[in-house]
Design a protein around this motif. Sequence first.
Motif, PDB file in Angstrom:
ATOM      1  N   UNK A 191      36.326  36.175  32.877  1.00 37.91           N
ATOM      2  CA  UNK A 191      34.847  36.814  32.853  1.00 37.91           C
ATOM      3  C   UNK A 191      34.144  35.968  33.892  1.00 37.91           C
ATOM      4  N   UNK A 192      34.275  34.824  33.965  1.00 39.86           N
ATOM      5  CA  UNK A 192      33.349  34.092  34.815  1.00 39.86           C
ATOM      6  C   UNK A 192      33.896  34.184  36.302  1.00 39.86           C
ATOM      7  N   UNK A 193      35.240  34.313  36.515  1.00 42.74           N
ATOM      8  CA  UNK A 193      35.680  34.811  37.727  1.00 42.74           C
ATOM      9  C   UNK A 193      35.335  36.149  38.409  1.00 42.74           C
ATOM     10  N   UNK A 194      35.090  37.033  37.339  1.00 43.99           N
ATOM     11  CA  UNK A 194      34.763  38.258  37.693  1.00 43.99           C
ATOM     12  C   UNK A 194      33.242  38.274  38.253  1.00 43.99           C
ATOM     13  N   UNK A 195      32.324  37.729  37.279  1.00 49.78           N
ATOM     14  CA  UNK A 195      30.869  37.504  37.802  1.00 49.78           C
ATOM     15  C   UNK A 195      30.670  36.658  39.141  1.00 49.78           C
ATOM     16  N   UNK A 196      31.631  35.880  39.521  1.00 55.90           N
ATOM     17  CA  UNK A 196      31.628  34.923  40.665  1.00 55.90           C
ATOM     18  C   UNK A 196      31.805  36.016  41.719  1.00 55.90           C
TER      19      UNK A 196
END
Lengths: 326, 326, 326, 326, 326
Positions: C44-49
């Motif tokens: 999820x964080x990677x996608x947001x990044x």
Amino acid sequence: MLISCVAYQNGRKLADIPVEDISEYVGRPDCFVWVALFQPTHEELDQMAEEFGLHELAVEDARKGHQRPKIEEYGDSLFAVLHPVEMEKAEDGTESLMLGEVDIFVGPNYILSVRHRTKLGFAAVRTRTEREPDLLRHGAGFVFYALIDNVVDRYFPVLDDLETRLEAAEEHMFAAPASRKQIEQLYALKGMLMTLKHAVSPLMESVGKLYGGRVPQLCQGTQDYFRDVYDHLARINAAIESSREMLTTAIQVNLALIGISDNEVTKRLAAYGALITVPTLVAGIYGMNFHNMPELDWSFGYPLAIAVMFVIDGLLFLRFRKVKWI
Amino acid sequence: MLISCVAYQNGRKLADIPVEDISEYVGRPDCFVWVALFQPTHEELDQMAEEFGLHELAVEDARKGHQRPKIEEYGDSLFAVLHPVEMEKAEDGTESLMLGEVDIFVGPNYILSVRHRTKLGFAAVRTRTEREPDLLRHGAGFVFYALIDNVVDRYFPVLDDLETRLEAAEEHMFAAPASRKQIEQLYALKGMLMTLKHAVSPLMESVGKLYGGRVPQLCQGTQDYFRDVYDHLARINAAIESSREMLTTAIQVNLALIGISDNEVTKRLAAYGALITVPTLVAGIYGMNFHNMPELDWSFGYPLAIAVMFVIDGLLFLRFRKVKWI
Amino acid sequence: MLISCVAYQNGRKLADIPVEDISEYVGRPDCFVWVALFQPTHEELDQMAEEFGLHELAVEDARKGHQRPKIEEYGDSLFAVLHPVEMEKAEDGTESLMLGEVDIFVGPNYILSVRHRTKLGFAAVRTRTEREPDLLRHGAGFVFYALIDNVVDRYFPVLDDLETRLEAAEEHMFAAPASRKQIEQLYALKGMLMTLKHAVSPLMESVGKLYGGRVPQLCQGTQDYFRDVYDHLARINAAIESSREMLTTAIQVNLALIGISDNEVTKRLAAYGALITVPTLVAGIYGMNFHNMPELDWSFGYPLAIAVMFVIDGLLFLRFRKVKWI
Amino acid sequence: MLISCVAYQNGRKLADIPVEDISEYVGRPDCFVWVALFQPTHEELDQMAEEFGLHELAVEDARKGHQRPKIEEYGDSLFAVLHPVEMEKAEDGTESLMLGEVDIFVGPNYILSVRHRTKLGFAAVRTRTEREPDLLRHGAGFVFYALIDNVVDRYFPVLDDLETRLEAAEEHMFAAPASRKQIEQLYALKGMLMTLKHAVSPLMESVGKLYGGRVPQLCQGTQDYFRDVYDHLARINAAIESSREMLTTAIQVNLALIGISDNEVTKRLAAYGALITVPTLVAGIYGMNFHNMPELDWSFGYPLAIAVMFVIDGLLFLRFRKVKWI
Amino acid sequence: MLISCVAYQNGRKLADIPVEDISEYVGRPDCFVWVALFQPTHEELDQMAEEFGLHELAVEDARKGHQRPKIEEYGDSLFAVLHPVEMEKAEDGTESLMLGEVDIFVGPNYILSVRHRTKLGFAAVRTRTEREPDLLRHGAGFVFYALIDNVVDRYFPVLDDLETRLEAAEEHMFAAPASRKQIEQLYALKGMLMTLKHAVSPLMESVGKLYGGRVPQLCQGTQDYFRDVYDHLARINAAIESSREMLTTAIQVNLALIGISDNEVTKRLAAYGALITVPTLVAGIYGMNFHNMPELDWSFGYPLAIAVMFVIDGLLFLRFRKVKWI
């Protein structure tokens, strides 16, 4: 002792090179030389000073060791002193903090690290940076960051260890009877916190100058990374301060609790003493030589006297229990 | 007392010159005069003031002594007050820190050092600088650095001595029973640390102004050297702070331990007292005058009573041992 | 876990949007995207990044958590770490302070909040800001303020709770007999105050940079709001300092009072002991075997002796009462 | 009360002038008027305010007194408040620090000093400055310096006195048995140090602004002199800080030593008590009424019993001596 | 509650005006409106906000109260929060410090004061300023100064009261036997000093910005007045710091003295106990049953034994007196 001496080009390892060729590779603008020494001899350092053209005062500092953590500019190069810290277990089981020293010379296209009194090397840093040629292409500034970051990351387990000890001591403090041993441990813990603080706090100050205000040429483009390191140092520093304050209070409380423990025993002994003086008085009374003491002639006089002693002491005992004197 | 008065040219010693010729040599742009005085008379200082054209207030400070460490600018010259510190052994074996004073007047091509209350001279500095004409050619700024560096280097053995004392006291503290003598030593140690701090910390502040910000003309080109001195001072200062904090805790702990020791003796005496009151009670009981006390007629009554006393006390003794009351 | 992902236009909610469309909405100059995550997975964080184009170091910090409170600039975006604090009641009734973490990424037209270890969400903030489209039109800066303000407002009840505990302990201290339990509570209270301080004080420093001096582009136009938040933080900080100082004194006073209590009991026991030794002496006297002791032959000798014992002890008792020894 | 009112021209005394003519002389550019008042009436101050054109707020401060030390600019004139300090001996022999107040108004060509609650005047300053017309020609700035210097010089004997007291107390502390009297003296000493500190430390701060940074017009050309005064104040201030820290430790140590002394007496009494209980036990044993106690029939039984008591106590006594319990 | 609402023109009172007309008068450049509220309702504040055009955040602060002292700029107007402090006597005789709150809104030609939780009004300020139309003509800045000055002047009697209490406690400390009551009073005194400090010290910081550096437009021309207020605050602040330090020492000393008092009683009881054990031993000896004890047959044996007891105790008593054990 020479650990490694490698030349890089465009972020990729070129070759292990002999020490004599260093100055040649440093001379090429697209090259980058990375040398690691461990407790070098006088001659090794002299050779490095010549090959890299290091400043006399910086070399002198690296030779003598025992500097405080700092990062200094010499023209367009930097000289850093770091203090890695390790928890070391002696053969008799006592543990103590070992303070190592790492001196780093950084120039536009070289980096030279000199380790003293520390077992931990920088192989991991080399592996990490070689895996990321994009970052390695940033050159000396990035490698410099990676080395500092590595040393700083090693402070965390030490800090955790010290904090765990403090917490254990805190729990012990109120659970078990206070003892001198604990004071000794807390005092030793304080010493270790001070050691860690002296490794961290001057470094924090120095790293702070690598991302804000007038940043050295070498670190431009990597300020965000140095700010990140600064942040870690600030966190460790705040944690140390906090532990130190709690520790001071803990020592004070512990000392007071020992005194209180002893006083409590004296108090209890005084109470038990009182339990003995009362039947002694009764015995003394019936040891008087009055001619006219009717109780003495009663056939059950003696057991009655003993019974009276027990009853009085029994009542006193219950009373003392109730007011917590025993 | 005049120690020496030498003129240099291009980094090489020219000649020992008479005091009257100083102003003449100072007047030559390529010359450099270096004078050393030891506890000078009023007249000697006046003569120097005239030959070198020193500022009235600086001369007044040097005459009166007892200044705090400082470095002040008077036009294009500098006036420095340093406090060398020596450990001195009195005839009765007690040691104390002696605070000397060194006043240095530096101008573009002269340097004048005035020593008070210190046995240590600067012959070593002169030898060192004369061996390196390249550096001596930098003139007054470099000699000024060499003098300060010499004074600062002498702080290290004193600091080491104090730290060793603190460590000895710390080991003692938990090993041997605490004593008043120790408190006295720790208190004296604190006084010595304060003395050292007052020599180091204002000097550090002053030296800090010789390499950063607006640097006096005289020190330009030698900033790296002054930064190095600053660094040494900062290290000493941090070590003092650290020792001071540990010392404060050590005094507190030691005082508490003495109180605890005394309380422990009182506690043990109370426990021993209890061991005596119990047989006293038994004796009291058999001293009662009841007619009907069958034990009194037993032939083995007396030895039995004694045996009972011993048994009870033996059991009590073991019990007290177990709960650490004795 | 994704809590919500909403796009706004001109201060009004446009729609809940799927995560994949974020970058598209962020690209429109009049749009504004607000995403809330709770303990997100790595992916999820990677996608947001990727969608927001976040800086690697900031993402790394958010992933690892355990940062100290801070607000950092990365180009024209900001990265903030906040530490919400909650009082949590364990099942056994003991209460402790829980330190959560909220990471906020703010860009010119997006805001992304990531919560860790805290049950309290920001639904209230969303409702409040959506009610005031005029303010929401200010964009990311205002929402950023609203989020910080929300976290800061939650410090007040925690602070009130701690202050109430301190006051209760203070009243107790002089009213009831001092006890170890109290020391333990005060010590725990000190730990909680330190936790709160470490959440508040670095944040205060960081917020101070959002309204004075060089203000980040994002916060321009809302400086008055950030100054207001700063002011609240300064108030909390001052209150913490004040409580801490009182607490230190309270611990010291409490420890001393416990010692004093014990000494008082010892003193009273010593006084009672004296009351028993006196008749014991009288009994001892009449237990002497002198032939010529007239009192022994008196018929009322025995009751008289007992009476004498009572009278002396009665007088002593009154005397001890008067001088407060009993 | 008017002490003196003199006009100077070109560094030389012109004449004692009547108060009414002040404004006339002040108006002449080459003239300089110097007035000294001692505890002036309301009217005297009003007249001065008019003649010199003093600022309302400064006059108000001088009238009310009880200001803290400061130096303030009012346009091109200065207003200074100094706190001279004197050791005063009361009739009953106790000494205390008296805090006086000196207010100084300085303008381009006048100086007005107002003394309160201090016996020491400035006659010496006047004599000194009149002896040096060269310096007096510098005008108000130099006289202002001379007045401050005079007040500051008087701090040294007071500081010496306090330091001597501290040293005496320190020697006493470990030599003689600790006493409450000493605590009282140390506490009073602490109060005096605080008084001196409050006279010195704000003044130091104010004088620091007269030689560095933006220097008031009046003090230009005499900065070196003000730096010299600053230096003296810094020295006093550092000495006060140092004494204060030693004093705090001394009070702590002294209090602990008193407690330790009392505990020691209790300990010794407990040990002596033990010496008495042992023969009491022996006596108790031979007071038992067993029929079969052979020792009782021995003719030398009685003296033997007494001898046994003495021997046991003798051995115990030596033992207690050895372990330092007596 | 509206206390007053007055319009001024050229430093003279024009008329009491209805609240609705405020905005009209504020609009006239030569007019000046001064409104005083006491614990206003929600609606009253809203009306004021509208009439004067106050900033939302400032109004919110004034509504909620419980701010810390501060002075904030909102455009060309100022918002100040002051904490007046009063000593309040409860019905049971205990006194405590009451913290009020005064919020002041100042604009170029209006001033609005809002009082909370304080009985003291500003009628005196109004009377004073109306008496001096020259000063009132300076407008809002001068009235603003007069209000702050009034609040600050009221700190002095509170400070004097606290200092008097401290001095009384100090005298008591060494004169009378130390008691728990005193500790409680000192502890309460410390709390009051902290309250006063928190009212004074942030205000001092804020007022410091009204006369040095970039001064708000409103305060220009009255800087000297604000510097005067700053000076008073600095004086109070220094006095608080000084009292706080003495207080900390006083609490420490007092606690130690209580412990010492108790130990002294224990010591004296131990000494008295020794006086009783000695004749008990003598009695025990003559209670032994040896056949051959010649003293027992002496006709004066009994009175002699008693006499011996008295003599020994008399000598011991004198001895104990001499070494101060009794």
